[in-house]
Design a protein around this motif. Structure first.
Motif, mmCIF file in Angstrom:
data_model
loop_
_atom_site.group_PDB
_atom_site.id
_atom_site.type_symbol
_atom_site.label_atom_id
_atom_site.label_comp_id
_atom_site.label_asym_id
_atom_site.label_seq_id
_atom_site.Cartn_x
_atom_site.Cartn_y
_atom_site.Cartn_z
ATOM 1 N N LEU A 1 0.817 -1.218 0.000
ATOM 2 C CA LEU A 1 0.000 0.000 0.000
ATOM 3 C C LEU A 1 0.850 1.266 0.000
ATOM 4 O O LEU A 1 0.379 2.319 -0.429
ATOM 5 N N SER A 2 2.096 1.179 0.443
ATOM 6 C CA SER A 2 2.968 2.354 0.437
ATOM 7 C C SER A 2 4.000 2.294 -0.693
ATOM 8 O O SER A 2 4.920 3.109 -0.726
ATOM 9 N N SER A 3 3.841 1.368 -1.616
ATOM 10 C CA SER A 3 4.781 1.194 -2.719
ATOM 11 C C SER A 3 4.840 2.430 -3.615
ATOM 12 O O SER A 3 3.862 3.180 -3.734
ATOM 13 N N ASP A 4 5.989 2.623 -4.266
ATOM 14 C CA ASP A 4 6.128 3.694 -5.254
ATOM 15 C C ASP A 4 5.439 3.326 -6.564
ATOM 16 O O ASP A 4 5.212 4.196 -7.402
ATOM 17 N N ASN A 5 5.151 2.060 -6.755
ATOM 18 C CA ASN A 5 4.496 1.597 -7.975
ATOM 19 C C ASN A 5 2.979 1.682 -7.790
ATOM 20 O O ASN A 5 2.405 0.962 -6.965
ATOM 21 N N PRO A 6 2.290 2.535 -8.549
ATOM 22 C CA PRO A 6 0.848 2.688 -8.362
ATOM 23 C C PRO A 6 0.040 1.440 -8.677
ATOM 24 O O PRO A 6 -1.050 1.263 -8.149
ATOM 25 N N LEU A 7 0.571 0.553 -9.501
ATOM 26 C CA LEU A 7 -0.159 -0.698 -9.770
ATOM 27 C C LEU A 7 -0.103 -1.631 -8.573
ATOM 28 O O LEU A 7 -1.072 -2.330 -8.281
ATOM 29 N N VAL A 8 1.004 -1.651 -7.870
ATOM 30 C CA VAL A 8 1.111 -2.461 -6.648
ATOM 31 C C VAL A 8 0.122 -1.928 -5.615
ATOM 32 O O VAL A 8 -0.608 -2.693 -4.974
ATOM 33 N N GLN A 9 0.082 -0.614 -5.451
ATOM 34 C CA GLN A 9 -0.887 -0.015 -4.522
ATOM 35 C C GLN A 9 -2.315 -0.396 -4.911
ATOM 36 O O GLN A 9 -3.124 -0.745 -4.060
ATOM 37 N N ALA A 10 -2.616 -0.320 -6.191
ATOM 38 C CA ALA A 10 -3.981 -0.588 -6.663
ATOM 39 C C ALA A 10 -4.391 -2.038 -6.408
ATOM 40 O O ALA A 10 -5.463 -2.286 -5.847
ATOM 41 N N VAL A 11 -3.556 -3.004 -6.789
ATOM 42 C CA VAL A 11 -3.953 -4.404 -6.588
ATOM 43 C C VAL A 11 -3.996 -4.758 -5.103
ATOM 44 O O VAL A 11 -4.734 -5.657 -4.706
ATOM 45 N N ALA A 12 -3.237 -4.033 -4.275
ATOM 46 C CA ALA A 12 -3.275 -4.283 -2.830
ATOM 47 C C ALA A 12 -4.656 -3.981 -2.248
ATOM 48 O O ALA A 12 -5.043 -4.569 -1.235
ATOM 49 N N LEU A 13 -5.410 -3.111 -2.889
ATOM 50 C CA LEU A 13 -6.760 -2.791 -2.415
ATOM 51 C C LEU A 13 -7.710 -3.976 -2.555
ATOM 52 O O LEU A 13 -8.764 -4.008 -1.922
ATOM 53 N N LEU A 14 -7.342 -4.962 -3.362
ATOM 54 C CA LEU A 14 -8.167 -6.156 -3.551
ATOM 55 C C LEU A 14 -7.804 -7.275 -2.590
ATOM 56 O O LEU A 14 -8.524 -8.265 -2.476
ATOM 57 N N ASP A 15 -6.705 -7.122 -1.884
ATOM 58 C CA ASP A 15 -6.160 -8.164 -1.026
ATOM 59 C C ASP A 15 -6.978 -8.332 0.249
ATOM 60 O O ASP A 15 -7.456 -7.348 0.820
ATOM 61 N N ARG A 16 -7.102 -9.559 0.691
ATOM 62 C CA ARG A 16 -7.845 -9.854 1.927
ATOM 63 C C ARG A 16 -7.198 -9.226 3.152
ATOM 64 O O ARG A 16 -7.841 -8.994 4.166
ATOM 65 N N ARG A 17 -5.888 -8.922 3.074
ATOM 66 C CA ARG A 17 -5.173 -8.305 4.194
ATOM 67 C C ARG A 17 -5.455 -6.808 4.304
ATOM 68 O O ARG A 17 -5.074 -6.176 5.273
ATOM 69 N N CYS A 18 -6.095 -6.243 3.299
ATOM 70 C CA CYS A 18 -6.473 -4.826 3.313
ATOM 71 C C CYS A 18 -7.873 -4.738 3.907
ATOM 72 O O CYS A 18 -8.868 -5.022 3.234
ATOM 73 N N GLY A 19 -7.946 -4.371 5.165
ATOM 74 C CA GLY A 19 -9.214 -4.386 5.895
ATOM 75 C C GLY A 19 -10.042 -3.128 5.726
ATOM 76 O O GLY A 19 -9.711 -2.225 4.955
ATOM 77 N N LYS A 20 -11.116 -3.060 6.484
ATOM 78 C CA LYS A 20 -12.087 -1.968 6.360
ATOM 79 C C LYS A 20 -11.484 -0.599 6.662
ATOM 80 O O LYS A 20 -11.804 0.378 5.998
ATOM 81 N N ARG A 21 -10.630 -0.512 7.673
ATOM 82 C CA ARG A 21 -10.027 0.786 8.016
ATOM 83 C C ARG A 21 -9.132 1.294 6.889
ATOM 84 O O ARG A 21 -9.148 2.472 6.545
ATOM 85 N N ARG A 22 -8.334 0.402 6.328
ATOM 86 C CA ARG A 22 -7.468 0.809 5.221
ATOM 87 C C ARG A 22 -8.298 1.208 4.000
ATOM 88 O O ARG A 22 -7.979 2.187 3.327
ATOM 89 N N LEU A 23 -9.345 0.443 3.710
ATOM 90 C CA LEU A 23 -10.208 0.787 2.574
ATOM 91 C C LEU A 23 -10.871 2.143 2.787
ATOM 92 O O LEU A 23 -10.965 2.945 1.863
ATOM 93 N N LYS A 24 -11.328 2.395 4.013
ATOM 94 C CA LYS A 24 -11.972 3.680 4.305
ATOM 95 C C LYS A 24 -10.983 4.826 4.111
ATOM 96 O O LYS A 24 -11.337 5.870 3.559
ATOM 97 N N ALA A 25 -9.745 4.634 4.541
ATOM 98 C CA ALA A 25 -8.728 5.677 4.365
ATOM 99 C C ALA A 25 -8.520 5.975 2.877
ATOM 100 O O ALA A 25 -8.392 7.131 2.484
ATOM 101 N N TRP A 26 -8.494 4.942 2.048
ATOM 102 C CA TRP A 26 -8.339 5.152 0.599
ATOM 103 C C TRP A 26 -9.599 5.786 0.016
ATOM 104 O O TRP A 26 -9.519 6.675 -0.823
ATOM 105 N N ALA A 27 -10.762 5.338 0.452
ATOM 106 C CA ALA A 27 -12.015 5.871 -0.082
ATOM 107 C C ALA A 27 -12.193 7.339 0.288
ATOM 108 O O ALA A 27 -12.850 8.086 -0.442
ATOM 109 N N ASP A 28 -11.602 7.761 1.399
ATOM 110 C CA ASP A 28 -11.731 9.146 1.840
ATOM 111 C C ASP A 28 -10.722 10.087 1.189
ATOM 112 O O ASP A 28 -10.761 11.293 1.439
#
Length: 158
Positions: free
Chosen positions: A89-116
């Motif tokens: 999620l903190s990668s310099d590669n925007p594609l790595v950041q993007a696919v990380a949003l689909l990962d099961r390890r990316c929980g509700k708090r992290r998703l909310k931070a991105w959605a906001d």
């Protein structure tokens, strides 16, 4: 790593609400290749070579090279399945950041931070994948806006 093994690993890393709804595909052509993600059978994002073109909802944008990295979706998926979620999620590669949003390890708090995040600060590639994750979870999608031309990209979510 063989593509079939990488694809299987990626699918096992998907959030539960995305299981059976997100799929990743790859095709090789004499002139290059392309990798894309589909949601409920509809292509939502792809990366195509040569020229490293990104497409979000079939809207093409120029994919810049970031610090010498080619922005390849297959490479991003490989990084995701072999790296911790915080690093992705903190990668310099925007594609790595993007696919990380689909990962099961990316929980509700992290998703909310991105959605906001304000619309222009989120790349359209990441916004499209975040929207897919939110829709799969029964929430309204975030707006997807091309960061290059400002066009609002829409998709008829099922």
């Amino acid at each position: 790593m063989k593509w079939s093994k990488l694809r299987s690993l990626f699918i096992t890393h998907l959030a539960p609400e995305l299981q059976g709804r997100i799929d990743v595909h790859a095709a090789s052509y004499p002139s290059g290749g392309r990798t894309w993600l589909s949601f409920d059978g509809h292509e939502i994002v792809c990366v195509q070579a040569p020229g490293w073109t990104r497409q979000v909802f079939r809207h093409s944008t120029c994919a810049d090279l970031h610090e010498g990295q080619t922005l390849q979706l297959g490479d991003a998926i490989y990084t995701l399945v072999h790296t911790g979620i915080d690093d992705c999620l903190s990668s310099d590669n925007p594609l790595v950041q993007a696919v990380a949003l689909l990962d099961r390890r990316c929980g509700k708090r992290r998703l909310k931070a991105w959605a906001d995040l304000p619309e222009p600060s989120m790349p359209s590639f990441a916004a499209a994948l975040l929207a897919a994750r939110l829709v799969a979870g029964g929430q309204p999608p975030v707006p997807v806006v091309c960061e290059h031309c400002g066009q609002t990209l829409s998709h008829a979510w099922p």
